[in-house]
Design a protein around this motif. Structure first.
Motif, PDB file in Angstrom:
ATOM      1  N   GLY A  79      64.702  37.473  52.276  1.00  0.00           N
ATOM      2  CA  GLY A  79      64.457  36.472  51.235  1.00  0.00           C
ATOM      3  C   GLY A  79      63.149  35.732  51.464  1.00  0.00           C
ATOM      4  N   LEU A  80      62.868  35.404  52.722  1.00  0.00           N
ATOM      5  CA  LEU A  80      61.594  34.752  53.039  1.00  0.00           C
ATOM      6  C   LEU A  80      60.415  35.664  52.721  1.00  0.00           C
ATOM      7  N   LEU A  81      60.546  36.950  53.062  1.00  0.00           N
ATOM      8  CA  LEU A  81      59.479  37.897  52.757  1.00  0.00           C
ATOM      9  C   LEU A  81      59.297  38.057  51.247  1.00  0.00           C
ATOM     10  N   ALA A  82      60.394  38.182  50.512  1.00  0.00           N
ATOM     11  CA  ALA A  82      60.305  38.351  49.062  1.00  0.00           C
ATOM     12  C   ALA A  82      59.708  37.112  48.398  1.00  0.00           C
ATOM     13  N   GLY A  83      60.175  35.930  48.814  1.00  0.00           N
ATOM     14  CA  GLY A  83      59.638  34.693  48.249  1.00  0.00           C
ATOM     15  C   GLY A  83      58.167  34.512  48.574  1.00  0.00           C
ATOM     16  N   GLY A  84      57.793  34.798  49.805  1.00  0.00           N
ATOM     17  CA  GLY A  84      56.390  34.694  50.192  1.00  0.00           C
ATOM     18  C   GLY A  84      55.528  35.697  49.448  1.00  0.00           C
ATOM     19  N   GLY A  85      56.023  36.911  49.305  1.00  0.00           N
ATOM     20  CA  GLY A  85      55.281  37.928  48.564  1.00  0.00           C
ATOM     21  C   GLY A  85      55.102  37.553  47.108  1.00  0.00           C
ATOM     22  N   LEU A  86      56.138  36.978  46.516  1.00  0.00           N
ATOM     23  CA  LEU A  86      56.046  36.532  45.120  1.00  0.00           C
ATOM     24  C   LEU A  86      55.023  35.409  44.966  1.00  0.00           C
ATOM     25  N   LEU A  87      55.043  34.451  45.875  1.00  0.00           N
ATOM     26  CA  LEU A  87      54.071  33.357  45.811  1.00  0.00           C
ATOM     27  C   LEU A  87      52.640  33.853  46.022  1.00  0.00           C
ATOM     28  N   VAL A  88      52.433  34.747  46.975  1.00  0.00           N
ATOM     29  CA  VAL A  88      51.092  35.269  47.226  1.00  0.00           C
ATOM     30  C   VAL A  88      50.609  36.078  46.025  1.00  0.00           C
ATOM     31  N   SER A  89      51.483  36.896  45.449  1.00  0.00           N
ATOM     32  CA  SER A  89      51.108  37.671  44.257  1.00  0.00           C
ATOM     33  C   SER A  89      50.759  36.747  43.100  1.00  0.00           C
ATOM     34  N   SER A  90      51.547  35.708  42.910  1.00  0.00           N
ATOM     35  CA  SER A  90      51.259  34.738  41.847  1.00  0.00           C
ATOM     36  C   SER A  90      49.931  34.045  42.093  1.00  0.00           C
ATOM     37  N   ALA A  91      49.652  33.725  43.345  1.00  0.00           N
ATOM     38  CA  ALA A  91      48.383  33.077  43.676  1.00  0.00           C
ATOM     39  C   ALA A  91      47.213  33.991  43.364  1.00  0.00           C
ATOM     40  N   VAL A  92      47.335  35.257  43.662  1.00  0.00           N
ATOM     41  CA  VAL A  92      46.266  36.200  43.376  1.00  0.00           C
ATOM     42  C   VAL A  92      46.032  36.287  41.869  1.00  0.00           C
ATOM     43  N   VAL A  93      47.112  36.334  41.091  1.00  0.00           N
ATOM     44  CA  VAL A  93      46.980  36.380  39.631  1.00  0.00           C
ATOM     45  C   VAL A  93      46.298  35.118  39.115  1.00  0.00           C
ATOM     46  N   VAL A  94      46.744  33.947  39.584  1.00  0.00           N
ATOM     47  CA  VAL A  94      46.163  32.689  39.132  1.00  0.00           C
ATOM     48  C   VAL A  94      44.682  32.601  39.517  1.00  0.00           C
ATOM     49  N   LEU A  95      44.346  32.961  40.738  1.00  0.00           N
ATOM     50  CA  LEU A  95      42.944  32.914  41.172  1.00  0.00           C
ATOM     51  C   LEU A  95      42.077  33.899  40.405  1.00  0.00           C
ATOM     52  N   THR A  96      42.597  35.085  40.144  1.00  0.00           N
ATOM     53  CA  THR A  96      41.836  36.088  39.403  1.00  0.00           C
ATOM     54  C   THR A  96      41.604  35.648  37.964  1.00  0.00           C
ATOM     55  N   ARG A  97      42.646  35.143  37.305  1.00  0.00           N
ATOM     56  CA  ARG A  97      42.497  34.679  35.919  1.00  0.00           C
ATOM     57  C   ARG A  97      41.530  33.501  35.839  1.00  0.00           C
ATOM     58  N   SER A  98      41.627  32.595  36.782  1.00  0.00           N
ATOM     59  CA  SER A  98      40.738  31.441  36.812  1.00  0.00           C
ATOM     60  C   SER A  98      39.296  31.882  37.005  1.00  0.00           C
ATOM     61  N   ALA A  99      39.070  32.846  37.856  1.00  0.00           N
ATOM     62  CA  ALA A  99      37.716  33.336  38.109  1.00  0.00           C
ATOM     63  C   ALA A  99      37.160  34.042  36.877  1.00  0.00           C
ATOM     64  N   ARG A 100      37.981  34.812  36.212  1.00  0.00           N
ATOM     65  CA  ARG A 100      37.518  35.512  35.005  1.00  0.00           C
ATOM     66  C   ARG A 100      37.181  34.519  33.897  1.00  0.00           C
ATOM     67  N   ARG A 101      37.961  33.466  33.763  1.00  0.00           N
ATOM     68  CA  ARG A 101      37.677  32.439  32.756  1.00  0.00           C
ATOM     69  C   ARG A 101      36.341  31.756  33.014  1.00  0.00           C
ATOM     70  N   ARG A 102      35.999  31.631  34.277  1.00  0.00           N
ATOM     71  CA  ARG A 102      34.714  31.006  34.622  1.00  0.00           C
ATOM     72  C   ARG A 102      33.558  31.979  34.526  1.00  0.00           C
ATOM     73  N   GLY A 103      33.847  33.261  34.234  1.00  0.00           N
ATOM     74  CA  GLY A 103      32.797  34.252  34.079  1.00  0.00           C
ATOM     75  C   GLY A 103      32.407  34.951  35.362  1.00  0.00           C
ATOM     76  N   VAL A 104      33.206  34.805  36.401  1.00  0.00           N
ATOM     77  CA  VAL A 104      32.919  35.477  37.664  1.00  0.00           C
ATOM     78  C   VAL A 104      33.460  36.900  37.563  1.00  0.00           C
ATOM     79  N   ALA A 105      32.687  37.878  37.966  1.00  0.00           N
ATOM     80  CA  ALA A 105      33.145  39.264  37.944  1.00  0.00           C
ATOM     81  C   ALA A 105      34.373  39.404  38.837  1.00  0.00           C
ATOM     82  N   TRP A 106      35.284  40.282  38.466  1.00  0.00           N
ATOM     83  CA  TRP A 106      36.555  40.407  39.180  1.00  0.00           C
ATOM     84  C   TRP A 106      36.382  40.732  40.656  1.00  0.00           C
ATOM     85  N   ASN A 107      35.286  41.410  41.000  1.00  0.00           N
ATOM     86  CA  ASN A 107      35.096  41.774  42.402  1.00  0.00           C
ATOM     87  C   ASN A 107      34.251  40.757  43.166  1.00  0.00           C
TER      88      ASN A 107
END
Length: 180
Positions: free
Chosen positions: A147-175
């Protein structure tokens, strides 16, 4: 302080850091569980069971629990050899006794008669039978670690999505979002 603390990527960081902590704790819980369960299964399957002749517990005033070094066992092997050792792992609450060395009170986890398992190849490796059987039968700890691994993985995945979307909105290339 002149920095703006509301920069666009902050939400992802607030998700990612606790997620990484949960992942690390989950890995530690599962690692300890697998080690302990394998160790105890080895004792249950291949260990020799006997009864300890004497058990002494060292009480330390500043410690809240009993560890393996606090328990001293004396027993005879099947070949008649007398062994004085400490169990490799001991868990338990500190009995309400004064500081010093005492026999465990009746009704406590290590009270006499204490059944133990020892390794036939090296009788100084000892584990209390009750500990070995409980650890080998434990089914709750892997669920907690998973459960700790699944919860941590879900939070990290969500963080990556949020950071990627935020970067794209600011016009930063995905890489290149990580270099901003």
């Amino acid at each position: 302080m002149t920095e703006d603390l509301t920069y666009p990527g902050r939400g992802g960081i607030w998700l990612g850091v606790p997620g990484l902590i949960l992942l690390a704790v989950g890995v530690l819980v599962l690692g300890e569980f697998l080690y302990r369960q394998g160790y105890s299964r080895e004792f249950v399957e291949h260990g020799v069971e006997t009864t300890a002749e004497s058990v002494q517990i060292r009480i330390h005033p500043k410690r809240a629990g009993v560890t393996g070094e606090d328990v001293v066992l004396v027993f005879h092997t099947a070949s008649g050899q007398r062994i004085t050792t400490s169990p490799r792992s001991a868990d338990g609450e500190t009995p309400d006794l004064p500081e010093g060395e005492h026999a465990p009170p009746a009704g406590t986890r290590y009270a006499m008669p204490l059944k133990i398992l020892y390794a036939p190849a090296d009788p100084t490796y000892v584990l209390a039978s009750v500990d070995a059987r409980e650890w080998a039968a434990d089914r709750d700890t892997p669920l907690i670690g998973g459960g700790l691994l699944a919860g941590g993985g879900l939070l990290v995945s969500s963080a990556v999505v949020v950071l990627t979307r935020s970067a794209r909105r600011r016009g930063v290339a995905w890489n290149r979002w990580f270099s901003e």
